[in-house]
Write an enzyme that holds these catalytic residues in place. Structure first.
Site, PDB file in Angstrom:
ATOM      1  N   SER A   1      -1.258  23.142  11.005  1.00 39.83           N
ATOM      2  CA  SER A   1      -1.560  24.314  11.816  1.00 39.83           C
ATOM      3  C   SER A   1      -2.989  24.212  12.337  1.00 39.83           C
ATOM      4  O   SER A   1      -3.904  23.943  11.723  1.00 39.83           O
ATOM      5  CB  SER A   1      -0.811  25.427  11.456  1.00 39.83           C
ATOM      6  OG  SER A   1      -1.671  26.223  10.846  1.00 39.83           O
ATOM      7  N   LYS A   2      -3.232  24.594  13.750  1.00 35.62           N
ATOM      8  CA  LYS A   2      -4.594  24.864  14.201  1.00 35.62           C
ATOM      9  C   LYS A   2      -5.279  25.867  13.219  1.00 35.62           C
ATOM     10  O   LYS A   2      -6.464  25.592  12.929  1.00 35.62           O
ATOM     11  CB  LYS A   2      -4.733  25.368  15.422  1.00 35.62           C
ATOM     12  CG  LYS A   2      -4.317  24.437  16.516  1.00 35.62           C
ATOM     13  CD  LYS A   2      -4.288  24.893  17.755  1.00 35.62           C
ATOM     14  CE  LYS A   2      -3.580  23.981  18.895  1.00 35.62           C
ATOM     15  NZ  LYS A   2      -3.518  24.403  20.029  1.00 35.62           N
ATOM     16  N   ARG A   3      -4.462  26.505  12.559  1.00 33.30           N
ATOM     17  CA  ARG A   3      -5.199  27.846  11.723  1.00 33.30           C
ATOM     18  C   ARG A   3      -5.804  27.234  10.611  1.00 33.30           C
ATOM     19  O   ARG A   3      -6.840  27.577  10.159  1.00 33.30           O
ATOM     20  CB  ARG A   3      -4.180  28.977  11.703  1.00 33.30           C
ATOM     21  CG  ARG A   3      -4.739  30.113  11.969  1.00 33.30           C
ATOM     22  CD  ARG A   3      -3.891  31.296  11.907  1.00 33.30           C
ATOM     23  NE  ARG A   3      -2.859  30.836  12.603  1.00 33.30           N
ATOM     24  CZ  ARG A   3      -1.452  31.127  12.452  1.00 33.30           C
ATOM     25  NH1 ARG A   3      -1.159  31.363  11.332  1.00 33.30           N
ATOM     26  NH2 ARG A   3      -0.462  30.904  13.171  1.00 33.30           N
TER      27      ARG A   3
END
Ligand code: GLU
Length: 482
Positions: free
Chosen positions: A251-253
């Site tokens: 994920s981008k996170r």
């Protein structure tokens, strides 16, 4: 538009860099269009104004071109179905929302935030209760004219089942009672993704929709819109999620890599594209290294997997190493130059010779600086490096032959790899020892390192006579101190 011609699209939201998942959607959509003689369209989905990140659109356009994913239609190349940026199509959505209201597929909603927040909580979700569906046409008209803010919601059926067949995941069905009356047009007049993607896909003639599985179960809602307008549904191809490991989605996170990140890490674009193609797809022959042209020929929907793909940087690196090894020398030199410019070699050594030495020895361009660190001046090293039984070298043999090596090389007029090799191997013959014994000694004495890209004569050639002799004399001295 040619009848039956495939039209695919990549529809990123400009919320930052192009991440692996987006790049894969773009790649597969591109490959499928090319394979079928169709068109590939780029559309920017920027209706969520709160999530916009400055410069993202430019960055997406630039990255797509750099990666070789040329779109037939898009914001900067134009096309017959523009504009290709959703914020520039605002009026279109409102127009179709009004048509949908006439058809009974949508309705105006004036509910206040407070009312929505106080709707009954059913298992943690507050579902809209169709409160405004019963408003009369006149009342709606009056409230709009008085300037009251409103949204437009999709009117979902309350019973029955909605199904469709996904090309990868097969039949997907949801109970209509589970579908909420989503907002289609927000109070600022902008459409939500739920509405805009359908309107645009239809108006742009998109007949093949490829995207991630996160949309698999919301697609029935979009199909209800197609049906309400009596439009033909597209073919859906959902792609498996890309994972960081068995349990976690990339994920981008957690810093999911973007195309730029991978370039920065020294991967070359051909390898990145090749690796990303394999994240969720494999050709019939299970080939792994494929040129862009081969991918276009081999790509097929049947080869897309349902099971999640794991992003494995070690494999990417391996593939990258193959690309580097197999590319032609000129291209490698060109790619290596900026890295050599930042290394110990910067401006001082022959880049062509250096590139030739390291080409087969790096898996990522970022390893280049480290590979040429033998060029760095040294003022001490472990003389046990001379001890190498396999190479028939030892501290004693080094003490014995180094003076002879130095004297032979001091006399050498023509300083190049071939001449150096001839001199050193003749010395070995004269002394009645194996070539390796002299060459190992020379290589260690000249580099102070256990391993170097290239052998003694290549290093000596690269360093030049003066530096090479200086290093050999330094080593002789070091051995003398022992
Ligand atoms: N704008 C959506 C996204 O970035 C596109 C989804 C789709 O391809 O329909 O996730």
């Amino acid at each position: 538009m040619e009848k039956n011609q495939v039209r695919t699209r990549f529809a990123p939201s400009p919320t930052g860099y192009l991440h692996i998942g987006g790049l894969r959607t773009a790649l597969y959509s591109y490959l499928y269009a090319k394979k079928t003689g169709g068109k590939f369209i780029l559309r920017i989905e920027d209706t969520d104004q709160n999530r916009l990140v400055a410069d993202s659109i430019d960055n997406i356009l630039k990255t797509m071109k750099e990666a070789g994913l040329f779109y037939d239609e898009g914001p900067d190349v134009g096309g017959d179905y523009g504009p290709y940026i959703q914020s520039q199509r605002k009026n279109e959505y409102l127009k179709y929302a009004k048509i949908l209201i006439e058809k009974g597929g949508a309705y105006y909603c004036f509910c206040s935030k407070e009312r929505l927040e106080n709707l009954p909580d059913a298992n943690g979700a507050r579902r809209y209760d169709k409160h405004c569906l019963s408003l009369s046409k006149e009342e709606v008209q009056k409230r709009i004219e008085s300037g009251e803010p409103y949204v437009i919601r999709q009117n979902m059926p309350t019973e029955g089942i909605s199904s469709y067949t996904d090309a990868v995941f097969g039949e997907i069905s949801v109970k209509n009672e589970e579908l909420e009356d989503n907002i289609l047009i927000k109070s600022d007049g902008m459409p939500t993704y739920n509405f805009a993607n359908v309107i645009d896909d239809h108006l742009m003639g998109i007949n093949v929709v490829m995207r991630g599985t996160e949309y698999l179960t919301s697609t029935p809602k979009y199909n209800l819109l197609y049906d309400a307008f009596e439009w033909e549904r597209p073919l859906y191809i959902h792609m498996p999620p890309i994972m960081r490991d068995k349990e976690h989605k990339l994920s981008k996170r957690d810093g999911a890599a973007s195309y730029e990140d991978l370039i920065e890490k020294g991967y070359i674009k051909e390898a990145i594209i090749n690796y990303i193609a394999l994240l969720g797809w494999s050709p019939k022959n299970d080939k792994e290294k494929m040129s862009f042209e081969e991918m276009q020929q081999l790509f097929s929907i049947e080869g897309i997997n349902r099971s999640p793909a794991i992003f494995d940087e070690i494999k990417l690196k391996w593939l990258n190493g193959l690309y580097i090894k197999e590319m032609d020398a000129d291209k490698f030199l060109q790619l290596a130059t900026p890295y050599l410019d930042k290394s110990k070699a910067a401006g001082k050594y022959d880049y062509t010779k250096l590139a030739k030495l390291i080409q087969g020895r790096v898996e990522a361009l970022t390893e280049i600086a480290d590979k040429v660190n033998f060029l760095e001046e040294f003022d001490n090293y472990d003389i046990n490096l001379f001890e190498n039984a396999k190479q028939k070298s030892s501290i004693d043999s080094a003490k014995k032959y180094l003076p002879k090596i130095i004297s032979a090389l001091t006399d050498l007029k023509q300083w190049d790899n071939t001449a150096l090799y001839t001199v050193l191997t003749s010395l070995a013959a004269n002394e009645g020892v194996k070539n390796s014994s002299i060459l190992w000694t020379t290589r260690v004495a000249i580099s102070g390192k256990e391993s170097t890209p290239g052998g003694a004569t290549e290093l000596a050639d690269l360093l030049g006579k003066e530096k090479a002799l200086k290093r050999l004399n330094f080593s002789l001295n070091l051995l003398g101190k022992e």
